[in-house]
Design a protein around this motif. Structure first.
Motif, PDB file in Angstrom:
ATOM      1  N   LEU A 184      61.447  50.949  51.648  1.00  0.00           N
ATOM      2  CA  LEU A 184      61.416  49.819  50.718  1.00  0.00           C
ATOM      3  C   LEU A 184      61.458  50.310  49.269  1.00  0.00           C
ATOM      4  O   LEU A 184      62.179  49.745  48.432  1.00  0.00           O
ATOM      5  N   LEU A 185      60.710  51.353  48.974  1.00  0.00           N
ATOM      6  CA  LEU A 185      60.741  51.926  47.624  1.00  0.00           C
ATOM      7  C   LEU A 185      62.142  52.416  47.273  1.00  0.00           C
ATOM      8  O   LEU A 185      62.625  52.207  46.144  1.00  0.00           O
ATOM      9  N   LEU A 186      62.811  53.061  48.215  1.00  0.00           N
ATOM     10  CA  LEU A 186      64.172  53.527  47.978  1.00  0.00           C
ATOM     11  C   LEU A 186      65.130  52.356  47.758  1.00  0.00           C
ATOM     12  O   LEU A 186      66.087  52.461  46.979  1.00  0.00           O
ATOM     13  N   ALA A 187      64.884  51.243  48.455  1.00  0.00           N
ATOM     14  CA  ALA A 187      65.716  50.058  48.269  1.00  0.00           C
ATOM     15  C   ALA A 187      65.587  49.519  46.844  1.00  0.00           C
ATOM     16  O   ALA A 187      66.581  49.104  46.231  1.00  0.00           O
ATOM     17  N   PHE A 188      64.374  49.544  46.302  1.00  0.00           N
ATOM     18  CA  PHE A 188      64.185  49.118  44.912  1.00  0.00           C
ATOM     19  C   PHE A 188      64.921  50.051  43.951  1.00  0.00           C
ATOM     20  O   PHE A 188      65.526  49.607  42.970  1.00  0.00           O
ATOM     21  N   VAL A 189      64.872  51.355  44.243  1.00  0.00           N
ATOM     22  CA  VAL A 189      65.592  52.325  43.412  1.00  0.00           C
ATOM     23  C   VAL A 189      67.097  52.058  43.478  1.00  0.00           C
ATOM     24  O   VAL A 189      67.795  52.063  42.450  1.00  0.00           O
ATOM     25  N   MET A 209      67.457  40.298  51.014  1.00  0.00           N
ATOM     26  CA  MET A 209      67.277  40.310  52.466  1.00  0.00           C
ATOM     27  C   MET A 209      66.703  41.644  52.923  1.00  0.00           C
ATOM     28  O   MET A 209      65.796  41.703  53.757  1.00  0.00           O
ATOM     29  N   LEU A 210      67.199  42.729  52.335  1.00  0.00           N
ATOM     30  CA  LEU A 210      66.725  44.061  52.700  1.00  0.00           C
ATOM     31  C   LEU A 210      65.275  44.259  52.262  1.00  0.00           C
ATOM     32  O   LEU A 210      64.468  44.824  53.004  1.00  0.00           O
ATOM     33  N   PHE A 211      64.938  43.780  51.053  1.00  0.00           N
ATOM     34  CA  PHE A 211      63.548  43.866  50.582  1.00  0.00           C
ATOM     35  C   PHE A 211      62.611  43.133  51.540  1.00  0.00           C
ATOM     36  O   PHE A 211      61.542  43.644  51.904  1.00  0.00           O
ATOM     37  N   THR A 212      63.015  41.933  51.946  1.00  0.00           N
ATOM     38  CA  THR A 212      62.178  41.110  52.826  1.00  0.00           C
ATOM     39  C   THR A 212      61.970  41.781  54.178  1.00  0.00           C
ATOM     40  O   THR A 212      60.851  41.837  54.697  1.00  0.00           O
ATOM     41  N   ALA A 213      63.068  42.296  54.755  1.00  0.00           N
ATOM     42  CA  ALA A 213      62.986  42.904  56.079  1.00  0.00           C
ATOM     43  C   ALA A 213      62.125  44.169  56.059  1.00  0.00           C
ATOM     44  O   ALA A 213      61.250  44.346  56.914  1.00  0.00           O
ATOM     45  N   LEU A 214      62.364  45.051  55.090  1.00  0.00           N
ATOM     46  CA  LEU A 214      61.604  46.302  55.029  1.00  0.00           C
ATOM     47  C   LEU A 214      60.138  46.055  54.683  1.00  0.00           C
ATOM     48  O   LEU A 214      59.239  46.689  55.245  1.00  0.00           O
ATOM     49  N   GLY A 215      59.894  45.118  53.760  1.00  0.00           N
ATOM     50  CA  GLY A 215      58.505  44.788  53.416  1.00  0.00           C
ATOM     51  C   GLY A 215      57.763  44.171  54.585  1.00  0.00           C
ATOM     52  O   GLY A 215      56.630  44.547  54.894  1.00  0.00           O
ATOM     53  N   GLY A 216      58.420  43.222  55.262  1.00  0.00           N
ATOM     54  CA  GLY A 216      57.805  42.588  56.419  1.00  0.00           C
ATOM     55  C   GLY A 216      57.573  43.570  57.548  1.00  0.00           C
ATOM     56  O   GLY A 216      56.545  43.522  58.246  1.00  0.00           O
TER      57      GLY A 216
END
Length: 403
Positions: free
Chosen positions: A368-373, A266-273
């Motif tokens: 978003l990059l930090l979320a992936f980390v 959900m966080l990936f989707t929101a930050l990417g969008g």
């Protein structure tokens, strides 16, 4: 969902209204006190600074009492601050009132997030948090434009008196509906600070600063962007902000619901969008219809990050979540101030009123990059935990040699 969440949402509504309504009545305040608009802007900056300072300070002081009593104290502080703002005979005293009110902001949302999460089953924690924050999003739909209109008709002092009255309602709601759980035995200042030894807590706050900061890079300069670039009249900006608030409301609900199912996706989707929407806003800001649609989308995607980020902090600081939760609220305001400053720099550099959108897109993409980390580190930690658990189980069940 328990009725106690309604009391928290009412408090959030009042806090959200007082935070943003000042922007709508700033010219009247400046005129009454005989100060310039930039000087009156300290009422905005001072509030943000008070949130950043007050969130950890009052949360630490609040470890000595129950969370319900602390929430009641914070709402009382909010009432005092807004009453002082409404009755202030000088600009300096109004600034003091704004700072006093702001001290309650971060701690209320931080402690309120913990209380909301504790009121429901584990699989509904993000939804409960989003319901509390719903008060903040509704404030941008109803409270801010309504308070601005009242300020223009009856005077800005009436607006702040009404906000103070909302605080009284929130205080009574907390007193009546929020259960008294007592002060947890394990809570101490040392244990609350110990949560910051976890790198994931710092990553979450960095994501908060950069992610939602991306929204403020654009929204801070929305008036000149919509009037000078899109071609709207100044009167239409109020309704555009209502549209932005509707997007925030929907994004908050969806963010809470889906974060309970799959938090990081959900966080990936929101930050990417959000990164994409801010990037597109540079182009769509030149068309009235597309600008309005994109503005609403930015509000939705921006606030869809709030419940998952707040839940992530609570999970990573589960042993002592209150201070980390409040500090994350301060991080939202720190991101707002940083993004507004960066957006002003690019405009001052002559890059145009749409240039803050580029700044916002870069900030959100970095989040978003930090979320992936953060997701990678979490998976690695969980995998290491499973290996240790299997090893321990094997040693426990092993039969000693010779038996």
């Amino acid at each position: 969902m328990p009725l106690a969440l309604l009391a928290l949402a009412i408090g959030a509504f009042g806090i959200g209204t007082t935070e943003f309504v000042i922007m709508g009545v700033l010219p009247q305040v400046a005129g009454d006190f005989g100060v310039t608009i930039p000087t009156a802007g300290w009422l905005v900056s001072g509030y943000a600074l008070g949130v950043v300072i007050g969130a950890p300070l009052l949360t630490v002081l609040g470890t000595r009492v129950s969370r319900k009593k602390m929430l009641m104290f914070l709402m009382a502080l909010f009432v005092v601050g807004n009453t002082l703002s409404a009755l202030a005979p000088s600009f300096g005293l109004m600034l003091v009132g704004r700072v006093v009110a702001s001290l309650a902001h971060g701690a209320f949302f931080g402690i309120g997030s913990v209380v909301a999460a504790d009121l429901v089953a584990p699989e509904k924690k993000a939804s409960a948090i989003s319901l509390m924050f719903m008060g903040l999003t509704v404030a941008n739909i109803v409270g801010v434009p309504g308070g601005t209109s009242i300020g223009q008709i009856a005077g800005w002092r009436v607006t702040f008196l009404i906000v103070a009255a909302l605080g009284v309602v929130g205080l009574l709601g907390v007193a009546k509906l929020v259960p008294e759980t007592g002060r947890p035995e394990s809570v101490s200042v040392r244990s609350e600070f110990a949560a910051f030894k976890n790198a994931q807590v710092w990553l979450a706050m960095a994501m908060t600063v950069l992610g939602y900061g991306g929204v403020f890079a654009a929204i801070t300069y929305i008036t000149p962007m919509m009037t000078e670039v899109a071609g709207y009249t100044e009167g239409a900006v109020t309704w555009l902000l209502v549209l932005f608030g509707v997007g925030m409301f929907l994004g908050n609900l969806l963010g809470g619901r889906f974060a309970d199912r799959r938090l990081m996706p959900m966080l990936f989707t929101a930050l990417g969008g959000l990164s994409v929407a801010l990037l597109l806003f540079t182009a769509t800001a030149h068309d009235k219809v597309l600008a309005a649609i994109t503005l609403s989308l930015i509000g939705a995607l921006g606030f869809a990050t709030v419940p998952p980020l707040q839940k992530w902090v609570l999970e990573q600081a589960s042993a002592a979540p209150t201070l980390a939760s409040a500090a994350n609220i301060g991080a939202f305001n720190l991101g707002n101030a940083l993004a507004a400053w960066l957006g002003g720099l690019v405009i001052a550099a002559g890059l145009g009123y749409t240039s803050p959108n580029w700044v916002g897109a870069i900030l959100s993409a970095t989040a978003l990059l930090l979320a992936f980390v953060a997701a990678y580190l979490d998976r690695r930690t969980r995998a290491a935990g499973r290996v240790v658990a299997r090893s321990t189980a094997a040693e426990t069940t092993a039969v000693p040699a010779g038996h």
